[in-house]
Design an enzyme around this catalytic site. Sequence first.
Site, short mmCIF file in Angstrom:
data_model
loop_
_atom_site.label_atom_id
_atom_site.label_comp_id
_atom_site.label_asym_id
_atom_site.label_seq_id
_atom_site.Cartn_x
_atom_site.Cartn_y
_atom_site.Cartn_z
N LYS A 142 0.81 -1.22 0.00
CA LYS A 142 0.00 0.00 0.00
C LYS A 142 0.85 1.29 0.00
O LYS A 142 0.41 2.34 0.45
CB LYS A 142 -1.00 0.05 1.18
CG LYS A 142 -1.86 -1.16 1.38
CD LYS A 142 -2.45 -1.72 0.12
CE LYS A 142 -3.44 -0.85 -0.58
NZ LYS A 142 -3.85 -1.47 -1.88
N THR A 145 3.88 0.30 -4.54
CA THR A 145 4.81 -0.69 -5.13
C THR A 145 4.40 -1.03 -6.57
O THR A 145 5.25 -1.23 -7.43
CB THR A 145 4.85 -1.97 -4.28
OG1 THR A 145 3.53 -2.45 -4.08
CG2 THR A 145 5.49 -1.73 -2.93
N ARG A 146 3.09 -1.08 -6.85
CA ARG A 146 2.63 -1.38 -8.20
C ARG A 146 3.04 -0.26 -9.16
O ARG A 146 3.49 -0.52 -10.27
CB ARG A 146 1.11 -1.59 -8.19
CG ARG A 146 0.44 -1.75 -9.54
CD ARG A 146 0.96 -2.87 -10.39
NE ARG A 146 0.84 -4.18 -9.79
CZ ARG A 146 1.31 -5.30 -10.35
NH1 ARG A 146 1.93 -5.25 -11.51
NH2 ARG A 146 1.19 -6.45 -9.74
N SER A 233 -5.10 2.90 4.25
CA SER A 233 -5.18 2.34 2.89
C SER A 233 -5.38 0.83 2.94
O SER A 233 -6.19 0.27 2.20
CB SER A 233 -3.89 2.69 2.13
OG SER A 233 -3.85 2.03 0.91
N HIS A 352 -10.45 7.08 1.08
CA HIS A 352 -10.21 6.70 2.48
C HIS A 352 -11.35 7.21 3.36
O HIS A 352 -11.87 8.31 3.13
CB HIS A 352 -8.88 7.27 2.98
CG HIS A 352 -7.68 6.61 2.36
ND1 HIS A 352 -6.41 6.75 2.84
CD2 HIS A 352 -7.57 5.79 1.28
CE1 HIS A 352 -5.57 6.05 2.08
NE2 HIS A 352 -6.26 5.47 1.13
N1 PPS Z 1 1.75 6.85 -9.23
C1 PPS Z 1 1.70 6.61 -7.93
N2 PPS Z 1 2.60 7.08 -7.12
C2 PPS Z 1 2.52 6.82 -5.79
N3 PPS Z 1 1.56 6.10 -5.22
C3 PPS Z 1 0.66 5.63 -6.01
C4 PPS Z 1 0.68 5.83 -7.38
N4 PPS Z 1 -0.33 5.21 -7.90
C5 PPS Z 1 -0.97 4.64 -6.87
N5 PPS Z 1 -0.36 4.91 -5.75
C6 PPS Z 1 -0.73 4.52 -4.40
O1 PPS Z 1 -0.33 3.21 -4.20
C7 PPS Z 1 -1.21 2.66 -3.26
C8 PPS Z 1 -1.23 1.21 -3.53
O2 PPS Z 1 0.03 0.72 -3.19
P1 PPS Z 1 0.59 -0.63 -3.72
O3 PPS Z 1 0.60 -0.63 -5.19
O4 PPS Z 1 1.88 -0.86 -3.06
O5 PPS Z 1 -0.52 -1.64 -3.20
S1 PPS Z 1 -0.38 -3.20 -3.05
O6 PPS Z 1 0.33 -3.46 -1.83
O7 PPS Z 1 0.28 -3.72 -4.22
O8 PPS Z 1 -1.78 -3.64 -2.94
C9 PPS Z 1 -2.55 3.35 -3.49
O9 PPS Z 1 -3.05 3.63 -2.23
P2 PPS Z 1 -4.55 4.01 -1.99
O10 PPS Z 1 -4.76 5.35 -2.62
O11 PPS Z 1 -4.70 4.10 -0.53
O12 PPS Z 1 -5.37 2.95 -2.62
C10 PPS Z 1 -2.20 4.58 -4.26
O13 PPS Z 1 -2.47 5.75 -3.57
#
Ligand code: PPS
Length: 385
Positions: A142, A145-146, A233, A352
Site C-alpha cells: 500500500k 509498489t505497483r 489504505s 479513504h
Molecule cells: N503513481 C503513484 N505514485 C505513488 N503512489 C501511487 C501511485 N499510484 C498509486 N499509488 C498509491 O499506491 C497505493 C497502492 O500501493 P501498492 O501498489 O503498493 O498496493 S499493493 O500493496 O500492491 O496492494 C494506493 O493507495 P490508496 O490510494 O490508498 O489505494 C495509491 O495511492
Amino acid sequence: MANQSHYAKLPTAAVSRRGPQQCLSSYGNFSNFLDVFRLPMFSNPRIRKYCVKLVLICVLCTVLITSFCSEILNLRNPGIYLNRLVATSNKRNTRTYQLTTQFKLDLLKGDLTMLENSGNAHNESNKEERRLPSCIIFGVSKCGTRAVLEYLKLHPDIVAPNVEINYFNNKSLQARGLSWYLQQMPYSRPGQITAEKSPDYFQHHECAKMIYGCNRDTKLLLLLRDPVVRLVSQYMQLVDKRPTLPAFEDWVINNRTREINMDIPSVAVSVYSRHLSHWLKVFPRRQFHIIESESLKKSPLQEMTQVERFLHLRPFYSSEDFYFNSSRGFYCVRMRATGKTKCMGKSKGREHIAVKKEVVEQLYRFYQPYNKELNDLLNMKFSWS
Ligand SMILES: Nc1ncnc2c1ncn2[C@@H]1O[C@H](COP(=O)(O)OS(=O)(=O)O)[C@@H](OP(=O)(O)O)[C@H]1O
C-alpha cells in the site's frame, strides 16, 4: 510314458476332460492359476505349508522394500521433506522455526547449485532466457509498489513478472524449488535486469536471508508511506474484501486496554523500523534504495531517475513517459513504442474513510518513536517523520 505317470495322480476330472497333454499346456500357460496347486508336489502338506510361508515372506518383503524406497525418494525430494518438517511444528515453536529456516536456506543453496550448474541462475549467459531477479521491490504494501513496478517496466533494460510471486514468504511455493521460481520470470536478454515485486516480503523477516542466499548482490527497492495513511489504505482494501470488518477505530484500538493494537498485522506492518532492522542485518545499506511514496506520487520522473541510477541502468526516463491523470489523481504511463497509455487498476486510489481525530492523533503518537528509529536506521528524514 514318464509324462503319463507324472500326471496319473491328477484329479480324474481334469484328466478325463482334457487329457494329460492339454493339462501340461494349461499349467505351462497358467491360464488357470489355481491349477498350479494341483501339481503333485503340493499334495505334500509340509511343502504346502512352506510355500504359504514363502509367499507371506515375499509379500512382507515387497511391502518393506516399497515403503523404504519411497521414504528414500521423499527424503531426496526436499519439498516433501520440508513440508513434513513444517507440518510437525503446529505452532511456531522457535527451535523448529529456526530449523526450518536453516533447512530452507540449505535447500535454496542446493537448488541454486543445480541451477548454476545448468547455467540458468543469473545473468551471465548470452542467450535470451529466464533469469532470477537481481532487483526486488520487497515492500511495503500500500505504498505505491505497483506504480514503481509499472514505471520500471517502461525501461528497456528491465523485465518483471506482472504478478506478485510471493515465493520467499510461502513455504508451499518454496517446496516447488527455485526452478519453479525461475519459471515465473519472463525471458530477458543479456544485460537486462529481472525485477520482482512482492511487498509482503518486508514483514516476513526470513525472506531477507533467503533472498541473500539466492543472490547476495540483489538490489532492494523499498517504498515507505506515512504509516497512518498506509494503515488506512490497507484497511480500505481489507474492508472491500470483508465488509463485516469492525469500524476502523474499533479495529485498531484494543477494546480492553484502549491502546493501539499491535496484534493487528496491518498495524504492525507500519512499524517500519522493526522490520527494516532485520533486513539491514542481512544486506548492506548500499543495496537498499528507499522511495518515499508521497514523493513518487508528486514527481515520478525525479524518483525513477534516481532508481535508474541506483540500478546502474542507462538513462531512459523522460517527462513524456508520465502524464497526470486528473480523474485518477495519479501519474499514469505512456508507452513510447505505441503511444498507448496505462493507469493503475481500480484497486488503487480507493477513497479513504474519515477517521476520528483522536484516533488519528493516537496513531501518530504510537508510530512516532518507531519513525524516529527509522530515521536513525536509514539516516534519512521523511515528510511524516
Ligand atoms: N503513481 C503513484 N505514485 C505513488 N503512489 C501511487 C501511485 N499510484 C498509486 N499509488 C498509491 O499506491 C497505493 C497502492 O500501493 P501498492 O501498489 O503498493 O498496493 S499493493 O500493496 O500492491 O496492494 C494506493 O493507495 P490508496 O490510494 O490508498 O489505494 C495509491 O495511492
